[in-house]
Scaffold this motif. Structure first.
Motif, PDB file in Angstrom:
ATOM      1  N   PHE A  69      79.529  43.449  85.033  1.00  0.00           N
ATOM      2  CA  PHE A  69      78.273  42.733  85.249  1.00  0.00           C
ATOM      3  C   PHE A  69      77.464  42.820  83.959  1.00  0.00           C
ATOM      4  N   THR A  70      76.456  41.983  83.855  1.00  0.00           N
ATOM      5  CA  THR A  70      75.614  41.942  82.657  1.00  0.00           C
ATOM      6  C   THR A  70      74.202  42.376  83.015  1.00  0.00           C
ATOM      7  N   LEU A  71      73.622  43.221  82.178  1.00  0.00           N
ATOM      8  CA  LEU A  71      72.234  43.653  82.332  1.00  0.00           C
ATOM      9  C   LEU A  71      71.368  42.942  81.298  1.00  0.00           C
ATOM     10  N   VAL A  72      70.098  42.799  81.604  1.00  0.00           N
ATOM     11  CA  VAL A  72      69.131  42.239  80.668  1.00  0.00           C
ATOM     12  C   VAL A  72      68.055  43.301  80.455  1.00  0.00           C
ATOM     13  N   GLY A  73      67.794  43.628  79.182  1.00  0.00           N
ATOM     14  CA  GLY A  73      66.795  44.644  78.859  1.00  0.00           C
ATOM     15  C   GLY A  73      66.105  44.330  77.546  1.00  0.00           C
ATOM     16  N   THR A  74      65.131  45.138  77.201  1.00  0.00           N
ATOM     17  CA  THR A  74      64.334  44.926  75.993  1.00  0.00           C
ATOM     18  C   THR A  74      64.935  45.676  74.812  1.00  0.00           C
ATOM     19  N   PRO A  75      65.143  44.984  73.695  1.00  0.00           N
ATOM     20  CA  PRO A  75      65.659  45.666  72.501  1.00  0.00           C
ATOM     21  C   PRO A  75      64.547  46.417  71.784  1.00  0.00           C
ATOM     22  N   GLU A  76      64.942  47.451  71.069  1.00  0.00           N
ATOM     23  CA  GLU A  76      63.982  48.219  70.274  1.00  0.00           C
ATOM     24  C   GLU A  76      63.636  47.478  68.977  1.00  0.00           C
ATOM     25  N   GLN A  77      64.608  46.759  68.434  1.00  0.00           N
ATOM     26  CA  GLN A  77      64.433  46.020  67.177  1.00  0.00           C
ATOM     27  C   GLN A  77      64.671  44.534  67.417  1.00  0.00           C
ATOM     28  N   ASN A  78      64.316  43.704  66.454  1.00  0.00           N
ATOM     29  CA  ASN A  78      64.599  42.272  66.556  1.00  0.00           C
ATOM     30  C   ASN A  78      66.084  42.045  66.796  1.00  0.00           C
ATOM     31  N   TYR A  79      66.376  41.081  67.648  1.00  0.00           N
ATOM     32  CA  TYR A  79      67.757  40.727  67.962  1.00  0.00           C
ATOM     33  C   TYR A  79      68.382  40.002  66.777  1.00  0.00           C
ATOM     34  N   VAL A  80      69.606  40.392  66.434  1.00  0.00           N
ATOM     35  CA  VAL A  80      70.340  39.773  65.334  1.00  0.00           C
ATOM     36  C   VAL A  80      71.626  39.193  65.903  1.00  0.00           C
ATOM     37  N   VAL A  81      71.834  37.896  65.751  1.00  0.00           N
ATOM     38  CA  VAL A  81      72.994  37.213  66.325  1.00  0.00           C
ATOM     39  C   VAL A  81      74.301  37.827  65.848  1.00  0.00           C
ATOM     40  N   THR A  82      74.347  38.284  64.610  1.00  0.00           N
ATOM     41  CA  THR A  82      75.589  38.855  64.082  1.00  0.00           C
ATOM     42  C   THR A  82      75.960  40.173  64.767  1.00  0.00           C
ATOM     43  N   GLY A  83      75.060  40.719  65.579  1.00  0.00           N
ATOM     44  CA  GLY A  83      75.345  41.949  66.309  1.00  0.00           C
ATOM     45  C   GLY A  83      76.078  41.721  67.623  1.00  0.00           C
ATOM     46  N   LYS A  84      76.291  40.462  68.004  1.00  0.00           N
ATOM     47  CA  LYS A  84      76.960  40.172  69.281  1.00  0.00           C
ATOM     48  C   LYS A  84      78.267  40.949  69.393  1.00  0.00           C
ATOM     49  N   GLY A  85      78.455  41.587  70.547  1.00  0.00           N
ATOM     50  CA  GLY A  85      79.679  42.336  70.802  1.00  0.00           C
ATOM     51  C   GLY A  85      79.686  43.755  70.276  1.00  0.00           C
ATOM     52  N   ALA A  86      78.685  44.121  69.481  1.00  0.00           N
ATOM     53  CA  ALA A  86      78.622  45.482  68.917  1.00  0.00           C
ATOM     54  C   ALA A  86      78.158  46.477  69.977  1.00  0.00           C
ATOM     55  N   THR A  87      78.572  47.712  69.829  1.00  0.00           N
ATOM     56  CA  THR A  87      78.090  48.749  70.728  1.00  0.00           C
ATOM     57  C   THR A  87      76.787  49.321  70.192  1.00  0.00           C
ATOM     58  N   CYS A  88      75.995  49.878  71.107  1.00  0.00           N
ATOM     59  CA  CYS A  88      74.710  50.444  70.708  1.00  0.00           C
ATOM     60  C   CYS A  88      74.288  51.500  71.724  1.00  0.00           C
ATOM     61  N   ASP A  89      73.106  52.024  71.552  1.00  0.00           N
ATOM     62  CA  ASP A  89      72.604  53.138  72.344  1.00  0.00           C
ATOM     63  C   ASP A  89      71.414  52.712  73.196  1.00  0.00           C
ATOM     64  N   ILE A  90      70.914  53.665  74.014  1.00  0.00           N
ATOM     65  CA  ILE A  90      69.650  53.472  74.711  1.00  0.00           C
ATOM     66  C   ILE A  90      68.646  54.433  74.112  1.00  0.00           C
ATOM     67  N   THR A  91      67.384  54.169  74.338  1.00  0.00           N
ATOM     68  CA  THR A  91      66.326  55.059  73.892  1.00  0.00           C
ATOM     69  C   THR A  91      65.243  55.071  74.960  1.00  0.00           C
ATOM     70  N   GLY A  92      64.305  55.973  74.826  1.00  0.00           N
ATOM     71  CA  GLY A  92      63.180  55.986  75.752  1.00  0.00           C
ATOM     72  C   GLY A  92      63.112  57.170  76.680  1.00  0.00           C
ATOM     73  N   ALA A  93      63.552  58.322  76.258  1.00  0.00           N
ATOM     74  CA  ALA A  93      63.476  59.515  77.098  1.00  0.00           C
ATOM     75  C   ALA A  93      62.027  59.744  77.522  1.00  0.00           C
ATOM     76  N   GLY A  94      61.800  59.803  78.821  1.00  0.00           N
ATOM     77  CA  GLY A  94      60.459  60.041  79.336  1.00  0.00           C
ATOM     78  C   GLY A  94      59.584  58.803  79.387  1.00  0.00           C
ATOM     79  N   GLY A  95      60.052  57.709  78.841  1.00  0.00           N
ATOM     80  CA  GLY A  95      59.293  56.460  78.875  1.00  0.00           C
ATOM     81  C   GLY A  95      60.212  55.326  79.261  1.00  0.00           C
ATOM     82  N   ALA A  96      59.829  54.121  78.908  1.00  0.00           N
ATOM     83  CA  ALA A  96      60.658  52.962  79.215  1.00  0.00           C
ATOM     84  C   ALA A  96      61.981  53.041  78.450  1.00  0.00           C
TER      85      ALA A  96
END
Length: 135
Positions: A69-96
């Motif tokens: 399934f696909t989730l929709v969430g807010t990125p920490e940085q501006n979205y870059v099209v060349t990043g499609k398919g790349a893996t990344c992390d989550i952030t926001g311990a204690g907050g959003a």
């Protein structure tokens, strides 16, 4: 909600025991700590999605199985099209919880590849998939 299921997508859940006294907000990513479900942190190595969350007094919470399934969430940085398919992390311990879309250390999320995955140069919601599912 920090994360939402992309419109039209379906998912399966399993009821799990959560840590006592811990509130899990609806739409959060979760992980296991000592065999109990807790909200995921930046260092979490595997995650699941808790669509409905659970109050502090609850002893159980529904979490997703797999990652079909696909989730929709807010990125920490501006979205870059060349990043499609790349893996990344989550952030926001204690907050959003947000998508740390420029950092690859735990690699728990994968940036969407669809045409509607995000808007280049903005921090508007983007599509991700759980890359390392808890179940």
């Amino acid at each position: 909600m920090d994360f939402k299921i992309k419109t039209g997508e379906k998912f399966r859940t399993v009821r799990c025991t959560k840590a006592a006294g811990v509130t899990i907000a609806a739409g959060r990513l979760v992980t296991l700590a000592s065999g109990l479900i807790v909200e995921a942190l930046t260092a979490s190595s595997r995650v699941a999605y808790a669509p409905n969350g659970a109050a502090s007094a609850d002893t159980e919470v529904d979490v997703t199985i797999g990652n079909d399934f696909t989730l929709v969430g807010t990125p920490e940085q501006n979205y870059v099209v060349t990043g499609k398919g790349a893996t990344c992390d989550i952030t926001g311990a204690g907050g959003a919880q947000t998508i740390k879309n420029t950092t690859q250390s735990t690699n728990v999320l994968r940036l969407g590849i669809s045409e509607s995955a995000g808007i280049a140069g903005t921090v508007t919601p983007i599509e991700v998939q759980i890359a390392l599912p808890l179940f």
